[in-house]
Design an enzyme around this catalytic site. Structure first.
Site, PDB file in Angstrom:
ATOM      1  N   GLN A 107     -21.749 -60.169 -22.703  1.00 48.30           N
ATOM      2  CA  GLN A 107     -21.919 -61.190 -22.932  1.00 48.30           C
ATOM      3  C   GLN A 107     -22.117 -61.597 -21.509  1.00 48.30           C
ATOM      4  OE1 GLN A 107     -19.574 -64.520 -24.453  1.00 48.30           O
ATOM      5  NE2 GLN A 107     -20.513 -66.389 -23.595  1.00 48.30           N
ATOM      6  N   CYS A 113     -20.660 -67.449 -26.522  1.00 45.98           N
ATOM      7  CA  CYS A 113     -19.682 -66.521 -27.415  1.00 45.98           C
ATOM      8  C   CYS A 113     -20.019 -66.586 -28.709  1.00 45.98           C
ATOM      9  CB  CYS A 113     -18.190 -66.481 -26.833  1.00 45.98           C
ATOM     10  SG  CYS A 113     -18.069 -68.071 -26.758  1.00 45.98           S
ATOM     11  N   HIS A 188     -13.440 -69.613 -27.476  1.00 43.48           N
ATOM     12  CA  HIS A 188     -13.906 -68.593 -27.301  1.00 43.48           C
ATOM     13  C   HIS A 188     -14.545 -68.043 -28.811  1.00 43.48           C
ATOM     14  CE1 HIS A 188     -15.790 -65.344 -25.279  1.00 43.48           C
ATOM     15  NE2 HIS A 188     -14.850 -64.603 -26.154  1.00 43.48           N
ATOM     16  N   ASP A 205     -15.255 -58.108 -28.372  1.00 41.08           N
ATOM     17  CA  ASP A 205     -15.301 -59.869 -27.093  1.00 41.08           C
ATOM     18  C   ASP A 205     -16.283 -59.609 -25.917  1.00 41.08           C
ATOM     19  OD1 ASP A 205     -15.236 -61.603 -25.314  1.00 41.08           O
ATOM     20  OD2 ASP A 205     -12.878 -62.140 -25.647  1.00 41.08           O
TER      21      ASP A 205
END
Length: 257
Positions: A107, A113, A188, A205
């Protein structure tokens, strides 16, 4: 539309400094997530709220099979300390090419996100089979597979059609849209996916150093909601927060016709 230049191309001798790219945050809403899926090229899939991971009756409401899970949670001081300690033991991900167990996106777009959670959920495991040919998603995945994580990140940042599809969906939410896309948010998104290569469970993630193999071999023929090991991982995330219960779990499933 925000600048196409990012921190990856920042030169301290340029005036003014080149800004980091930012999107307005995506609301934790299955209708918004489903709209973005449709915009990107997966209209036969949808996201659904998971109201319980312990009550069989509430779990039975979710359409099967569940292809991936996306968890949204508060980024508290407890979480940040846990993440820092965990990441200190890991090396940066160097995977690329068709031999990868999972496809992971670093990211670099601020406040996006939710987008990365969707991309990880749809790009891995059986969900990828639902992507329409010659769609935004199919083109992005095809372009990104042979690239390392830095080039992948740049391809996402520089994609006008990805940004346009995201903006249309993000503006459909019921929550007030922040005036400043660079504003800090307290939540998140991460995804849990099944590897299309080895059938193992991965935490995805984009804000970490790479995908995390959770060491769980998923049972063939069972989906993500049938595997108690998967839900056990979700419970561990929730257990980190003793007081803040602002968690939401969404399941990626075939669309109900």
């Amino acid at each position: 539309m925000s600048s196409k230049y990012t921190a990856n191309t920042y030169d301290p001798y340029l005036e003014p400094p080149i800004p980091i790219k930012a999107y307005i945050p995506l609301e934790s809403n299955p209708e918004v997530f489903t709209q973005l899926l449709r915009n990107l090229g997966a209209p036969s899939l949808e996201f659904q709220d998971v109201f319980s991971i312990d009550d069989p009756d509430l779990m039975a409401i979710v359409t099967r099979p569940v292809l991936a899970l996306v968890l949204v949670f508060p980024t508290s001081e407890i979480y940040e300390k846990h993440k820092a300690a965990e990441e200190a033991t890991r090396s940066a991900y160097e995977g690329m090419g068709p031999g990868e167990d999972v496809i992971w996106f670093k990211q670099t777009i601020h406040n996006a996100c939710g987008l990365y959670g969707i991309l990880h959920a749809i790009s891995n495991g059986p969900a990828r089979d639902y992507i329409e040919p010659d769609s935004i998603l199919s083109r992005l995945i095809e372009e990104c597979i042979p690239c390392d994580s830095d080039i992948r990140a740049m391809r996402l940042e520089f994609s006008d059609e990805l940004e346009d599809a995201y903006t249309v969906a993000a503006l459909q939410g019921q929550s007030a849209v922040p005036e400043d896309a660079n504003a800090e948010v307290d939540f998140h998104y991460i995804a849990f996916v099944r590897s299309h290569k080895n059938g193992r469970l991965y935490e995805m993630d984009g804000d970490k150093k790479g995908p995390i193999d959770l060491g769980i071999q998923l049972t063939e023929g069972k989906d993500m909601m049938e595997e108690d090991a998967v839900l056990g991982v979700v419970r561990k995330f929730m257990a980190m927060e003793k007081k803040d219960l602002r968690f939401n779990l969404m399941a990626l499933t075939p669309k109900v016709v």
